[in-house]
Design an enzyme around this catalytic site. Structure first.
Site, PDB file in Angstrom:
ATOM      1  N   ASP A 162      40.635  40.937  35.117  1.00  0.00           N
ATOM      2  CA  ASP A 162      41.814  41.761  35.395  1.00  0.00           C
ATOM      3  C   ASP A 162      42.376  42.298  34.077  1.00  0.00           C
ATOM      4  OD1 ASP A 162      41.548  41.010  38.029  1.00  0.00           O
ATOM      5  OD2 ASP A 162      42.984  39.354  37.854  1.00  0.00           O
TER       6      ASP A 162
HETATM    7  N1  URA Z   1      40.083  35.607  38.627  1.00  0.00           N
HETATM    8  C1  URA Z   1      41.211  36.354  38.546  1.00  0.00           C
HETATM    9  O1  URA Z   1      42.131  36.190  39.314  1.00  0.00           O
HETATM   10  N2  URA Z   1      41.276  37.267  37.572  1.00  0.00           N
HETATM   11  C2  URA Z   1      40.312  37.475  36.665  1.00  0.00           C
HETATM   12  O2  URA Z   1      40.453  38.339  35.780  1.00  0.00           O
HETATM   13  C3  URA Z   1      39.143  36.694  36.760  1.00  0.00           C
HETATM   14  C4  URA Z   1      39.051  35.763  37.757  1.00  0.00           C
END
Ligand code: URA
Length: 235
Positions: free
Chosen positions: A104
């Site tokens: 993310d």
């Molecule tokens: N899980 C998440 O919630 N975000 C990420 O960036 C990676 C795994």
């Protein structure tokens, strides 16, 4: 055997058009003789290629370990926002590298970038059971009941069933989460489903590949030959 212009452009150092011009100007040699044409077929692994007398090293694939900083998208391009590719020099950007899975925008940590599509598939497919380990800091207090729920396999509010996952409590509000899959916002959604929203998330490893703790956020380096070998064997 591959076309000479494709091999030289594939290094990311020149565009196809620039390669054609270099060849036309007789600045490229193949095994000691001037290159005949851009279409000439060469064995990139065996041929000695020189441009202006300098050896061109050819790599079939490139593997970059990046410590992703928060604030960048894990995408190859975006019309409005900066992506992780913006951290790389032009030579690497032109190779067509892509992130292996997404983090993310606000997640930090290990992101592998490569043009090796087969390895990418093997690292991401749940079929190959490659562990991805995340460090998370949450709001709230983690409990043994959370550990048990992760081990049993969490079902999210929208009915999505997650495979059994590892949750190791490090302190009241920090933990390591180990997943073998990578659904959208998965770690955040799993912890939120336990009433522990994530405040900070960082990926530490992917299979045998550990984030190099010498890399500051935004810094990157090539994988070593040993890391590539282990990652291939491990995945
Ligand atoms: N899980 C998440 O919630 N975000 C990420 O960036 C990676 C795994």
């Amino acid at each position: 055997m591959e076309r000479l212009d494709k091999v030289l452009a594939g290094t990311g150092r020149w565009s196809r058009r620039e390669v054609k011009e270099l060849i036309r100007q007789c600045r490229v040699t193949v095994d000691g003789r001037p290159a005949a044409s851009p279409e000439e077929k060469v064995d990139p692994a065996a041929a000695e290629l020189l441009v202006d007398g300098e050896t061109v090293t050819w790599e079939q694939y490139v593997y970059i370990m990046l410590n992703k900083p928060a604030g960048l998208l894990s995408a190859t391009e975006d019309s409005r926002q900066k992506t992780v590719l913006d951290l790389l020099p032009g030579e690497l950007r032109r190779r067509g590298l892509a992130p292996v899975g997404r983090l993310d925008k606000d997640t930090e940590g290990l992101l592998l970038l490569t043009d090796d599509g087969e390895l990418t598939h093997r690292l991401l497919s749940p079929k190959y059971h490659v562990d991805k380990v995340y460090f998370a800091r949450v709001a709230g207090e983690l409990t043994e009941a959370d550990v048990a729920a992760f081990a049993a396999g969490i079902t999210l509010g929208d009915g999505l069933v997650c495979r059994p996952a590892g949750l190791e409590i490090l302190s009241a509000d920090t933990c390591l989460v180990t997943l073998q899959e990578g659904k959208f916002h998965q770690v955040k959604r799993m912890l939120a489903s336990r009433g522990k929203p994530v405040l900070h998330l960082k990926r530490l490893s992917m299979g045998a590949l550990q984030l190099d703790d010498g890399l500051l956020p935004g810094q990157f380096r090539r994988l070593t030959g040993e890391e590539i070998r282990v990652l291939r064997g491990n995945s």
